[in-house]
Design an enzyme around this catalytic site. Sequence first.
Site, PDB file in Angstrom:
ATOM      1  CB  SER A   9      -0.928  -0.023   1.213  1.00 17.48           C
ATOM      2  OG  SER A   9      -0.195  -0.299   2.379  1.00 17.48           O
ATOM      3  CD  GLU A  11       0.913   7.351   5.592  1.00 22.74           C
ATOM      4  OE1 GLU A  11       0.794   6.209   6.104  1.00 22.74           O
ATOM      5  OE2 GLU A  11       1.353   8.331   6.224  1.00 22.74           O
ATOM      6  CB  THR A  42      -1.829  11.828   6.409  1.00 23.42           C
ATOM      7  OG1 THR A  42      -1.569  12.954   5.572  1.00 23.42           O
ATOM      8  CG2 THR A  42      -0.758  10.777   6.210  1.00 23.42           C
ATOM      9  CE1 TYR A  43      -9.864  14.879   8.589  1.00 22.81           C
ATOM     10  CE2 TYR A  43      -9.084  14.702  10.853  1.00 22.81           C
ATOM     11  CZ  TYR A  43      -9.995  15.172   9.934  1.00 22.81           C
ATOM     12  OH  TYR A  43     -11.050  15.946  10.354  1.00 22.81           O
ATOM     13  N   GLY A 101      -3.528  10.454  16.583  1.00 25.43           N
ATOM     14  CA  GLY A 101      -2.988  11.744  16.141  1.00 25.43           C
ATOM     15  C   GLY A 101      -2.302  12.439  17.296  1.00 25.43           C
ATOM     16  CG  ASP A 102       1.174  13.303  17.693  1.00 25.72           C
ATOM     17  OD1 ASP A 102       1.109  12.577  18.704  1.00 25.72           O
ATOM     18  OD2 ASP A 102       1.792  12.992  16.661  1.00 25.72           O
ATOM     19  CB  ALA A 118      -5.755   4.710  18.367  1.00 30.22           C
ATOM     20  CD  GLN A 207      10.892  15.696   3.847  1.00 31.15           C
ATOM     21  OE1 GLN A 207      11.346  14.798   3.130  1.00 31.15           O
ATOM     22  NE2 GLN A 207       9.913  16.480   3.445  1.00 31.15           N
ATOM     23  CG  PHE A 211       9.495  13.411   8.942  1.00 26.12           C
ATOM     24  CD1 PHE A 211       8.839  14.599   9.207  1.00 26.12           C
ATOM     25  CD2 PHE A 211       9.423  12.896   7.655  1.00 26.12           C
ATOM     26  CE1 PHE A 211       8.133  15.260   8.218  1.00 26.12           C
ATOM     27  CE2 PHE A 211       8.728  13.556   6.663  1.00 26.12           C
ATOM     28  CZ  PHE A 211       8.084  14.738   6.945  1.00 26.12           C
ATOM     29  CG  HIS A 261       1.646   1.621   4.709  1.00 22.19           C
ATOM     30  ND1 HIS A 261       0.399   1.758   4.116  1.00 22.19           N
ATOM     31  CD2 HIS A 261       1.918   2.834   5.253  1.00 22.19           C
ATOM     32  CE1 HIS A 261      -0.054   2.991   4.283  1.00 22.19           C
ATOM     33  NE2 HIS A 261       0.857   3.663   4.977  1.00 22.19           N
TER      34      HIS A 261
HETATM   35  P1  FAD Z   1      -2.522   5.411  20.437  1.00 21.52           P
HETATM   36  O1  FAD Z   1      -2.551   4.001  20.006  1.00 21.52           O
HETATM   37  O2  FAD Z   1      -3.729   5.987  21.088  1.00 21.52           O
HETATM   38  O3  FAD Z   1      -1.256   5.578  21.377  1.00 21.52           O
HETATM   39  C1  FAD Z   1      -0.748   6.864  21.729  1.00 21.52           C
HETATM   40  C2  FAD Z   1       0.083   6.803  23.008  1.00 21.52           C
HETATM   41  O4  FAD Z   1      -0.740   6.642  24.141  1.00 21.52           O
HETATM   42  C3  FAD Z   1       1.073   5.636  23.086  1.00 21.52           C
HETATM   43  O5  FAD Z   1       2.196   6.077  23.806  1.00 21.52           O
HETATM   44  C4  FAD Z   1       0.319   4.566  23.837  1.00 21.52           C
HETATM   45  O6  FAD Z   1       1.191   3.682  24.492  1.00 21.52           O
HETATM   46  C5  FAD Z   1      -0.519   5.384  24.770  1.00 21.52           C
HETATM   47  N1  FAD Z   1      -1.881   4.855  24.982  1.00 21.52           N
HETATM   48  C6  FAD Z   1      -2.655   4.252  24.059  1.00 21.52           C
HETATM   49  N2  FAD Z   1      -3.867   3.958  24.556  1.00 21.52           N
HETATM   50  C7  FAD Z   1      -3.861   4.401  25.835  1.00 21.52           C
HETATM   51  C8  FAD Z   1      -4.827   4.402  26.861  1.00 21.52           C
HETATM   52  N3  FAD Z   1      -6.047   3.906  26.662  1.00 21.52           N
HETATM   53  N4  FAD Z   1      -4.488   4.954  28.060  1.00 21.52           N
HETATM   54  C9  FAD Z   1      -3.252   5.486  28.271  1.00 21.52           C
HETATM   55  N5  FAD Z   1      -2.288   5.510  27.305  1.00 21.52           N
HETATM   56  C10 FAD Z   1      -2.590   4.984  26.116  1.00 21.52           C
HETATM   57  N6  FAD Z   1      -0.915  11.290  12.771  1.00 21.52           N
HETATM   58  C11 FAD Z   1      -1.834  12.165  12.284  1.00 21.52           C
HETATM   59  O7  FAD Z   1      -2.113  13.170  12.924  1.00 21.52           O
HETATM   60  N7  FAD Z   1      -2.467  11.952  11.084  1.00 21.52           N
HETATM   61  C12 FAD Z   1      -2.223  10.841  10.330  1.00 21.52           C
HETATM   62  O8  FAD Z   1      -2.811  10.681   9.256  1.00 21.52           O
HETATM   63  C13 FAD Z   1      -1.271   9.888  10.830  1.00 21.52           C
HETATM   64  N8  FAD Z   1      -1.005   8.740  10.143  1.00 21.52           N
HETATM   65  C14 FAD Z   1      -0.180   7.781  10.709  1.00 21.52           C
HETATM   66  C15 FAD Z   1      -0.026   6.550  10.061  1.00 21.52           C
HETATM   67  C16 FAD Z   1       0.780   5.549  10.612  1.00 21.52           C
HETATM   68  C17 FAD Z   1       0.904   4.226   9.896  1.00 21.52           C
HETATM   69  C18 FAD Z   1       1.464   5.796  11.839  1.00 21.52           C
HETATM   70  C19 FAD Z   1       2.367   4.746  12.422  1.00 21.52           C
HETATM   71  C20 FAD Z   1       1.320   7.025  12.476  1.00 21.52           C
HETATM   72  C21 FAD Z   1       0.482   8.020  11.936  1.00 21.52           C
HETATM   73  N9  FAD Z   1       0.266   9.242  12.588  1.00 21.52           N
HETATM   74  C22 FAD Z   1      -0.638  10.152  12.075  1.00 21.52           C
HETATM   75  C23 FAD Z   1       0.987   9.555  13.814  1.00 21.52           C
HETATM   76  C24 FAD Z   1       0.199   9.109  15.067  1.00 21.52           C
HETATM   77  O9  FAD Z   1      -1.034   9.771  15.107  1.00 21.52           O
HETATM   78  C25 FAD Z   1       1.045   9.470  16.288  1.00 21.52           C
HETATM   79  O10 FAD Z   1       2.134   8.579  16.372  1.00 21.52           O
HETATM   80  C26 FAD Z   1       0.290   9.550  17.606  1.00 21.52           C
HETATM   81  O11 FAD Z   1       1.156  10.121  18.578  1.00 21.52           O
HETATM   82  C27 FAD Z   1      -0.173   8.212  18.141  1.00 21.52           C
HETATM   83  O12 FAD Z   1      -1.219   7.719  17.422  1.00 21.52           O
HETATM   84  P2  FAD Z   1      -1.743   6.210  17.723  1.00 21.52           P
HETATM   85  O13 FAD Z   1      -2.932   6.009  16.883  1.00 21.52           O
HETATM   86  O14 FAD Z   1      -0.635   5.264  17.631  1.00 21.52           O
HETATM   87  O15 FAD Z   1      -2.182   6.417  19.253  1.00 21.52           O
END
Ligand code: FAD
Length: 285
Positions: A9, A11, A42-43, A101-102, A118, A207, A211, A261
């Site tokens: 895939s 991105e 991405t979003y 997301g962040d 997530a 870059q 990142f 990916h």
């Molecule tokens: P989570 O799985 O929620 O984890 C985030 C952090 O919180 C981790 O440290 C985890 O250990 C901790 N955690 C998880 N669940 C809990 C809980 N219930 N209680 C307490 N702590 C918890 N960012 C964007 O903004 N837009 C995008 O389109 C985007 N695309 C991405 C695509 C990929 C393939 C990847 C790997 C990353 C992408 N990111 C994107 C970055 C991502 O959003 C960041 O890395 C973000 O900080 C974490 O997202 P996550 O979904 O992994 O979060």
Amino acid sequence: MDNTSSNFSFELFPPKTPEGLEQLKLEVGQLNALNPRYFSCTYGAGGSTRERTFETVTWLREQQIDTAPHLACIGSSKQEVREIVDHYTQQGIRRVVALRGDMPSGMGRIEPGALRYANELVTFLRAEYGDALYIEVAAYPEMHPQALSAHADLMHFKRKVEAGANAAITQYFYNADAYFAFLDSCQKAGIEIPIVPGIMPITNYTQLARFSDACGAEIPRWIRKRLEAFGDDRIALRSFGHDVVLNLCGRLLSEGAPGLHFYTMNQAAPILKLWDDLNLPGKTF
Ligand code: FAD
């Protein structure tokens, strides 16, 4: 949906300008000839790229390309997520990448009831859309930068899987051992979904270093030192970067990764060259 043998895939990110979108269409045309399983887009968390992501996704769907929009839920209400996903399902989309997301700067606190992690997003999507969506989530072989420990991160990853994620895509890495060690930990923890390595081509050191600092992906010292030494010699840097990523992909695939990916950075050329040198399927030119 998953009836192809390979899981490759691409991105994309939504371009900022109309010219960028026109260029992206050309790049996608070249990448689509490789017959990937899907393109993702991405979003920006907090909705910062909402309209641009919609525009890019709509164009991809008009080309009948299988598309997986990313959803970044932090700070969003369930109603906001529902509106976005309804918009996508009306376009025939059946696949999303579900992320936290962040937190965007300036968005200090999360309102009560808003989604925070997530796993909450995956739970919500499964409750609302049942099995109509194929849900992928993020995984971190080198640990998420905010995680308290590798074990805590793994347990949070497991919660996303238990909430109903079908598959995962990893943050990029250049150390294949980190990926395979992560797979071992997942297996011991009873996590059985496919975990597809995320691959970042090396084309621009400044870059990439930026990142990597932000997302916690390690550039091994020997690679960093070589990249630094190329200075302005972009051709030599790209050639070295290609070899590093080619070796990585080759090892991942030969030792059982379920696919790749690619973080394309909206550029087809580095991917086409990797594809060619890896002898991957689906090439039509
Ligand atoms: P989570 O799985 O929620 O984890 C985030 C952090 O919180 C981790 O440290 C985890 O250990 C901790 N955690 C998880 N669940 C809990 C809980 N219930 N209680 C307490 N702590 C918890 N960012 C964007 O903004 N837009 C995008 O389109 C985007 N695309 C991405 C695509 C990929 C393939 C990847 C790997 C990353 C992408 N990111 C994107 C970055 C991502 O959003 C960041 O890395 C973000 O900080 C974490 O997202 P996550 O979904 O992994 O979060």
